[in-house]
Design an enzyme around this catalytic site. Sequence first.
Site, PDB file in Angstrom:
ATOM      1  N   ASP A 277     -23.083  65.499  -3.836  1.00 29.43           N
ATOM      2  CA  ASP A 277     -23.952  64.373  -4.182  1.00 29.43           C
ATOM      3  C   ASP A 277     -23.980  64.064  -5.666  1.00 29.43           C
ATOM      4  O   ASP A 277     -24.413  62.989  -6.066  1.00 29.43           O
ATOM      5  CB  ASP A 277     -25.388  64.662  -3.727  1.00 29.43           C
TER       6      ASP A 277
ATOM      7  N   ASP B 242     -20.723  71.106  -1.596  1.00 29.90           N
ATOM      8  CA  ASP B 242     -21.922  71.457  -2.344  1.00 29.90           C
ATOM      9  C   ASP B 242     -23.021  71.720  -1.308  1.00 29.90           C
ATOM     10  O   ASP B 242     -22.934  71.238  -0.165  1.00 29.90           O
ATOM     11  CB  ASP B 242     -22.291  70.284  -3.259  1.00 29.90           C
ATOM     12  N   LEU B 243     -24.051  72.464  -1.690  1.00 30.63           N
ATOM     13  CA  LEU B 243     -25.147  72.748  -0.759  1.00 30.63           C
ATOM     14  C   LEU B 243     -26.364  71.861  -1.015  1.00 30.63           C
ATOM     15  O   LEU B 243     -26.658  70.957  -0.244  1.00 30.63           O
ATOM     16  CB  LEU B 243     -25.546  74.221  -0.845  1.00 30.63           C
ATOM     17  N   ASP B 244     -27.076  72.108  -2.124  1.00 33.43           N
ATOM     18  CA  ASP B 244     -28.339  71.428  -2.390  1.00 33.43           C
ATOM     19  C   ASP B 244     -28.158  69.921  -2.518  1.00 33.43           C
ATOM     20  O   ASP B 244     -27.318  69.438  -3.289  1.00 33.43           O
ATOM     21  CB  ASP B 244     -28.966  71.958  -3.688  1.00 33.43           C
TER      22      ASP B 244
END
Length: 238
Positions: free
Chosen positions: A188, A16-18
Amino acid sequence: MKFYRARQQIEAITFDLDDTLYDNGPVIRRTEAETMQFLRQYHPAMADIDAQEWRDVRAELLARDAEICHDVTAWRHQALYCAMLRRGLPEEQARVGAEATMQHFAHWRSQIDVPQETHDTLKLLATRWPLVAITNGNANPDLIGLSDYFQFTLVAGRDGRSKPWDDMYQLAAERLQLPLAHILHVGDDLTTDVAGSVRCGMQSCWINLRAGNLMQIGDSRLLPHMEISQLASLTLLR
């Protein structure tokens, strides 16, 4: 590093990025503020638009088309166009205005402070496994200096429904030509990242940035295979 499920061999890692590779909160708050200011200055008819009206327009679009939520960029673009039409701008002017506002949004959305730990960790991991980015958002790895670490990036809307739907997880496995069970997904969010990846057959790593207890967090649905509190812990995997 904590383990909750039996591990299998890892042959690739998806991220995941954000809020997984960087703190997304500051850039989102700055981007929303700068975009709203640009919108108010674009045309006199938009001068007093506020956040509540913006939320209302987005909610109306979602009520008409529930699938629009899978592409947050298209959703935002359409909401801008509709907000300008509601304020009395002609169609062409609303179209041009929505596009200009989106370009302004994209600029500020890319002003992300990526920690050195993230660069160091991804650089090392990329020497061991293929890495892939899978995002529901609209951050562009090319513009934030992360694209060199990834084999490719999958974006919700363009590449399928958003997580926790398994479209992008399945597509990552197909493009990597690997079984889902040998791909580790790191994220997250306990719903989109952990539950989504586990349900489709991947291994899951939850990065716990809340300093909370997994057993006491309300949105904990499925146990991840492992839990970490800092990204660099992944360099211990073999």
